[in-house]
Write an enzyme that holds these catalytic residues in place. Structure first.
Site, short mmCIF file in Angstrom:
data_model
loop_
_atom_site.label_atom_id
_atom_site.label_comp_id
_atom_site.label_asym_id
_atom_site.label_seq_id
_atom_site.Cartn_x
_atom_site.Cartn_y
_atom_site.Cartn_z
CB SER A 127 -0.89 0.00 1.25
OG SER A 127 -1.52 1.24 1.43
CE1 TYR A 152 -4.30 -2.66 5.48
CE2 TYR A 152 -3.96 -0.29 5.23
CZ TYR A 152 -4.13 -1.55 4.67
OH TYR A 152 -4.11 -1.69 3.31
CE LYS A 156 -1.67 -4.08 3.23
NZ LYS A 156 -1.95 -5.34 2.54
#
Length: 344
Positions: A127, A152, A156
């Site tokens: 991302s 979150y 990544k």
């Protein structure tokens, strides 16, 4: 002989569209999903589009033995596209251990099993959140990675590092990390699309549900940012174009075209669009007026980010080509189908 690709999280939004593109490119697909944030009737939509029903295994990738059973059952798996992950930024702040456990353990299990079962490579769903608020725009693959704004986003970053460290240690696999910007839209057939559980966390399904009258109004968080119209700017990429990037990346690995054990590519349009511009484009594409209001800024929102995608264009031979209004029209068509089916 057809290559077999394991698509984790393959009944999800991006995973289902990527499965379609893989099948249409001649790959066999095995989907693994625990259905925690998706539905198995997505398989019906994939089959309607391609004429092929992908193999499906309901498995939680945190369970090592259950994950290994998939490789035993399908011994010809030669590549993995790893989508399976918890993905709501707000929820990750409230439930960080859930996110660290789900997103990291699942990847570790796959990386441990890949050499044992002669799996050649993995495409990791990363991302643009790894860039935070870039000091210089557009963000390139060399843009410094900043401290994550949420658990979150941190998963990544950590997973990118785990993949790089694993390969650096001598693991005989290759990896391509695809850093997405903001995926939106639905397949033009409207047989598959984004189907959030409960109140949508992403802008487009909330927008289309508001336009449908399911939600009272759409909140635009802030109109006082340092942007032309004061609203936040993002790089919105059509999910079908994004899916095609995965096929290009997988072909690159399968055909031994990679020049590095780990390659990184930005996947976006290369153009920033503000929230207010997006609303105007939706109204123009659909003829539907949207009820929205300007509210205060939301904590943790990045002011503006879009990507430089020259590397993906040149090396992968991929380009995002679908006009924004067509993308938004596809999202509205999908919302209308959901309403017809009584789903939402």
């Amino acid at each position: 002989m057809k290559e077999t690709i394991l698509v984790t999280g393959g009944t999800g939004f991006i995973g289902s569209h990527t499965t379609v593109e893989l099948q249409q490119a001649g790959y066999d697909v095995v989907i693994v999903d625990n259905l925690s944030n998706s539905r198995d009737d997505v398989l019906d939509g994939i089959e309607k589009i391609t004429g092929i029903r992908p193999a499906f295994e309901k498995v939680d990738l945190r369970d090592f033995d259950a994950t290994e059973s998939v490789f035993k059952k399908y011994p010809k798996i030669s590549g993995i596209i790893h989508f399976a992950a918890s993905k709501a930024v707000g929820e990750s702040v409230q439930k960080p251990l859930l996110y660290y456990h789900n997103n990291i353990v699942s990847l570790i299990n796959l990386l441990q099993l890949m050499p044992k079962y002669d799996v050649k490579g993995i495409i990791f769903s990363s991302s643009c959140t790894v860039y935070g608020q870039p000091d210089v725009l557009p963000a390139t693959e060399e843009t410094p990675i900043k401290k994550a704004e949420s658990p979150y986003g941190n998963t990544k970053q950590i997973n990118e590092e785990i993949i790089a460290d694993t390969i650096k240690s001598g693991s005989p696999i290759k990896a391509i990390l695809l850093r997405y910007f903001n995926p939106i839209g639905a397949h033009p057939t409207a047989f598959i699309g984004e189907m959030p559980n409960g109140v949508p966390q992403n802008l487009i399904p909330y927008l289309t549900q508001t336009a449908m009258g399911i939600r009272k109004e759409l909140s635009v968080f802030g109109d006082d940012y340092d942007t032309p119209d004061g609203s936040c700017i993002r790089d919105y990429i059509y999910v079908v174009d994004l899916a095609k990037a995965h096929v290009c990346a997988m072909t690159r690995i399968m055909e031994d075209q990679t020049t590095e054990p780990v390659e990184v590519y930005n996947i976006g349009t290369g153009t920033g669009t503000s929230v207010l511009e997006l609303i105007n484009a939706f109204e123009k594409a659909t003829g539907v007026k949207l009820n929205y209001k300007i509210v205060g800024r939301r904590a943790g929102d990045i002011e503006k980010v879009w990507g430089n995608v020259d590397k993906a264009n040149k090396v992968l031979g991929w380009k995002a080509e679908t006009p924004l209004e067509d993308v938004l029209a596809s999202a509205w068509k999908w919302q209308c189908v959901l309403r017809e089916k009584g789903i939402m």
